[in-house]
Design an enzyme around this catalytic site. Sequence first.
Site, short mmCIF file in Angstrom:
data_model
loop_
_atom_site.label_atom_id
_atom_site.label_comp_id
_atom_site.label_asym_id
_atom_site.label_seq_id
_atom_site.Cartn_x
_atom_site.Cartn_y
_atom_site.Cartn_z
N LYS A 1 -2.58 -2.68 8.18
CA LYS A 1 -2.62 -4.14 8.19
C LYS A 1 -1.83 -4.69 7.02
CE LYS A 1 -4.80 -5.85 11.66
NZ LYS A 1 -4.22 -6.87 12.51
N TYR B 1 2.06 1.24 14.65
CA TYR B 1 0.96 1.07 13.72
C TYR B 1 1.34 1.54 12.31
CZ TYR B 1 -3.26 1.42 11.13
OH TYR B 1 -4.19 1.29 10.14
N ASP C 1 0.88 -1.17 0.00
CA ASP C 1 0.00 0.00 0.00
C ASP C 1 0.92 1.22 0.00
OD1 ASP C 1 -1.53 2.18 0.69
OD2 ASP C 1 -2.51 1.25 2.42
C1 F6R Z 1 -7.32 -0.45 8.27
C2 F6R Z 1 -7.22 0.83 7.59
C3 F6R Z 1 -8.14 1.92 7.95
C4 F6R Z 1 -7.47 2.97 8.82
C5 F6R Z 1 -8.45 4.08 9.25
C6 F6R Z 1 -7.77 5.20 10.06
O1 F6R Z 1 -6.31 -1.32 7.87
O2 F6R Z 1 -6.36 1.03 6.77
O3 F6R Z 1 -9.29 1.42 8.58
O4 F6R Z 1 -6.91 2.37 9.95
O5 F6R Z 1 -9.01 4.68 8.11
O6 F6R Z 1 -6.71 5.67 9.32
P1 F6R Z 1 -5.80 6.90 9.81
O7 F6R Z 1 -5.30 6.58 11.19
O8 F6R Z 1 -4.72 6.91 8.80
O9 F6R Z 1 -6.67 8.11 9.80
MG MG Z 2 -3.90 1.97 3.61
MG MG Z 3 -4.73 -2.21 2.54
#
Ligand code: F6R
Ligand code: MG
Ligand code: MG
Length: 364
Positions: free
Chosen positions: A230, A227, A13
Amino acid sequence: MGKKITVTVIKADVGGCVGHSSVHSALIEKAQGMLKGSSLLIDSYVAHVGDDINLIMTHELGRNNGEIHQLAWDTFVACTEIAKKLKLYGAGQDLLADAFSGNIKGLGPGVAEMEFEERKSEPIIIFMADKTEPGAWNLPLYKIFADPFNTAGLVIDPSMHDGFIFEVRDLIENTRVNFSAPEEIYDMLVFIGAPGRYCIKRVFHKKTGEIAAVSSTQRLNLMAGRYVGKDDPVCIVRCQSGMPAVGEVLEPFTKPHLVSGWMRGSHSGPLMPVSMQQATPSRFDGPPRVVALGFQLAEGKLIGPQDFFADPAFDQARQMANEIASYMRSLGPFEPHRLHLDEMEYTTMPQVLKKLKDRFEKLR
Ligand code: F6R
Ligand code: MG
Ligand code: MG
């Protein structure tokens, strides 16, 4: 011995559009151009599922080849440049290192590779998932290669009747162990029933020793120690003629199983089988989804793809996944929708604990 073909799938990603839902076409075009322009490859196909770019490559250079891994790395770096210009979300997020250093493993992207002598006819299926983790393949791989209620061939095809060998990895201790199915399935299930830690890495045909399946088992959060999203794993499965039939390989996805991931990598939800067109997670950043692209190999050329989950035969699974998703969502911030504390990608627990530390009274 005939010449061997390697199928390499490397995914990352490097920027989502919009948010974490999809990949911008400019990145796909860039990746296609870079792979098509390489003399290392026999053939290539670029797919995306959710916000992940999947580079599907065939060549004769074997597994863990530095040049192939470098090509994938350079492709992701080039896509990251575009992602940064377009201010796509999380541009470059899976490239954990500043520079390539020989093997892409450990640098962020997920890798699944298998090398084999191409059979007279070589049907393969490449599964690609978003908003979940490598252990998501445990249940389907078990059903495909060890469950006679799923795979009729285990019972009635003499070339499959001896069963398969499963290589299971412990992602925490970084060890591996082989299990022979069907004799050792109870021992094996003790481990693979805990998919956050134990993952099926490879499956081998017991009688011939041939590679039958391989998955990516990189866990980004274990690599980065923080973090970073995933892992959104991939898996390659060989089909037919002594391997499970295409339909036996697809069958486990008719009953969406619960996987870890979804919103903020911290929730349990159903793995929904979808077509390429539907591979754009939306609801609560999900639900987690999986695409299955089928190819026939012809001297390493990728003939296809066949977008298997576009078949209306999977409509019912999608319907079931939506119902399970609604039920799980109704639990809101409660487990088991929210993952167990050890498994969450995001947590505010340390800050909240700190704030309240003087209010916790010791009980006698
Ligand atoms: C799960 C994923 C999304 C983000 C969520 C918060 O793998 O990619 O659910 O975790 O959109 O993203 P941030 O912290 O970047 O705002
Ligand atoms: Mg992503
Ligand atoms: Mg992804």
